[in-house]
Design an enzyme around this catalytic site. Structure first.
Site, PDB file in Angstrom:
ATOM      1  N   HIS A 262       0.857  -1.192   0.000  1.00 59.22           N
ATOM      2  CA  HIS A 262       0.000   0.000   0.000  1.00 59.22           C
ATOM      3  C   HIS A 262       0.889   1.236   0.000  1.00 59.22           C
ATOM      4  O   HIS A 262       1.958   1.235   0.614  1.00 59.22           O
ATOM      5  CB  HIS A 262      -0.896   0.007   1.248  1.00 59.22           C
ATOM      6  CG  HIS A 262      -2.089   0.893   1.109  1.00 59.22           C
ATOM      7  ND1 HIS A 262      -2.024   2.248   1.315  1.00 59.22           N
ATOM      8  CD2 HIS A 262      -3.361   0.615   0.753  1.00 59.22           C
ATOM      9  CE1 HIS A 262      -3.231   2.761   1.116  1.00 59.22           C
ATOM     10  NE2 HIS A 262      -4.054   1.804   0.769  1.00 59.22           N
ATOM     11  N   ASP A 316      -7.851  -5.365  -0.209  1.00 59.42           N
ATOM     12  CA  ASP A 316      -8.299  -6.294  -1.264  1.00 59.42           C
ATOM     13  C   ASP A 316      -7.936  -7.741  -0.990  1.00 59.42           C
ATOM     14  O   ASP A 316      -8.335  -8.625  -1.749  1.00 59.42           O
ATOM     15  CB  ASP A 316      -7.694  -5.858  -2.612  1.00 59.42           C
ATOM     16  CG  ASP A 316      -8.350  -4.593  -3.116  1.00 59.42           C
ATOM     17  OD1 ASP A 316      -7.640  -3.632  -3.426  1.00 59.42           O
ATOM     18  OD2 ASP A 316      -9.600  -4.548  -3.143  1.00 59.42           O
TER      19      ASP A 316
END
Ligand code: SDX
Length: 380
Positions: A262, A316
């Site tokens: 991320h 996700d």
């Protein structure tokens, strides 16, 4: 004033916002100051309450929330021309492309741009939140050759989507888990699709064009499209024993592991923790998923190999396991992400309009100057 170029605008503030806050080192996410764990796990919290909080910056009282829910229920149906348009879409088309086309098409019916009129803003918010789930479910049924089912006004936002998708009323527990998942995906500061929405909003175009821009951006595998890729990856791994050989091979080839890493979080995404817990609750009630053990082992292996680089599961990684157990097809995972993130996009659209200046960054020029025009006959 020279500002250093940062690839992907990493660490460069693009706006000032009070909608949500992320601390990537501590794994903190807050919506309007409320920690995500506290908000999402409140028994009485719903996605629509979360959407109202994000967009109008207040937790609605019972009467205001009921009126908002009623307006959303009333606007869930689609213009028949949009359904007719969907009949022309190829069954093989990706649902995110179908959603982007339908979102833009809304502008054909509601294009008036009274952006300084709060009632126009509210009407656009209601229509977009109300109609995106119906569009996603309708495409799913129509690409199978079936007529879409009409939304049901007596079902909650989450239950109605699962009903329209699976043509049967969902188990209340499943609907509750889906509702929490919608809250978890609703907002995340200036991610790529929200930034896309803001740039489009800053030209004062209509909100439907704003949402269509954001849907197209979310579709990419580096952003919202990762959840679909995670399931494909778990299927490819196939067994717990194959996790480490798979990981070694991917890293050898310098390929990214979908669902990990991320730009901001350098610890496990707080939403991944909650989604993992939701998945476990679903498995307990509706039966195990063979891919869960593979996912847990992959998380362990990636932490060993990449934890030092701050690479951990993001939102996700476990979302797809929740959606699978809810009967949502894999290529609808990202449209479901869009259903939820529409709340965040609309919150930033409204915030951008309140103090707008068109986005127009600069560049560091690396080309030539004073180059001659060479006629085509002289060219090699
Ligand atoms: C979402 O921004 C948001 O808030 C997004 C989101 C939201 O709610 O809106 O949280 C939703 O989009 C989550 C992310 C979903 N995408 C994926 O799961 C795809 C896989 N992840 C990566 O592509 C990547 O981590 C990104 C795109 C998420 C972030 O990319 P960055 O910040 O540009 O990082 P990078 O590509 O520059 O990588 C930095 C280093 C590199 O190693 P070095 O070359 O420095 O040695 O970390 C490595 C990368 O190779 N790396 C990974 C990796 N992610 C980063 N290595 C292996 N697998 C990964 N997933």
């Amino acid at each position: 004033m020279t500002v250093e170029f940062r690839a992907g605008l990493e660490g460069i503030p693009a706006t000032q916002s009070s909608i949500s806050f992320v601390d990537g080192q501590k794994g903190i996410l807050e919506y309007r100051g409320i920690p995500i764990q506290e908000l999402a796990m409140q028994p009485e919290n719903t996605f629509l309450e979360t959407a109202y909080l994000l967009i109008w910056n207040e937790l609605p009282n019972r009467e205001v929330l009921a009126e908002f829910e009623h307006e959303i229920q009333y606007h869930r149906r689609l213009k028949y021309r949009i359904r007719d348009m969907m009949k022309c879409f190829p069954e093989s088309g990706h649902p995110m492309d179908a959603l982007q086309a339908c979102a833009a098409a809304l502008g054909l019916f509601y294009s008036k741009r009274a952006l300084d009129d709060p009632s126009y803003i509210r009407a656009a918010v209601v229509r977009i939140l109300a109609k995106i789930p119906t569009m996603v479910a309708a495409f799913q049924l129509m690409r199978k050759g079936n007529d879409p089912v009409q939304p049901r006004d007596d079902l909650s936002y989450a239950a109605n989507f699962l009903y329209m998708l699976n043509e049967q009323e969902p188990d209340p527990f499943a609907a509750r888990i889906f509702d929490i998942s919608l809250t978890l995906h609703a907002e995340h500061t200036i991610n790529a699709s929200t930034f896309s929405a803001m740039v489009t909003a800053s030209t004062l175009t209509d909100p439907y064009a704003v949402i269509a821009s954001a849907v197209g951006t979310l579709a990419g595998p580096l952003h919202g499209g990762a959840s679909e890729e995670v399931i494909a990856m778990l299927e490819e791994i196939g067994s717990v024993e194959n996790v480490r050989p798979f990981l070694d091979d991917r890293l050898e080839r310098k390929e990214k592991i979908m669902g990990f890493g991320h730009r901001v979080y350098k610890v496990k995404d707080p939403r991944a923790n909650i989604l993992q817990h939701l998945a476990e609750q679903l498995f307990e009630k509706f039966g195990q998923d063979k891919y869960y053990d593979i996912a847990v082992e992959l998380e362990r292996a990636v932490e060993e190999r990449l934890g030092h680089k701050g690479i951990y599961p993001n939102v996700d990684f476990y979302s797809g396991l929740v959606y699978r157990k809810l009967g949502i097809p894999t290529d609808l995972f990202t449209p479901v992400f869009a259903i939820s993130r529409a709340a965040g996009w609309l919150a930033h659209w409204k915030e951008q309009l309140a103090e707008n200046r068109i986005f127009r960054p600069t560049q560091i020029y690396t080309g030539l100057h004073g180059s001659p025009y060479i006629s085509i006959d002289q060219r090699t």
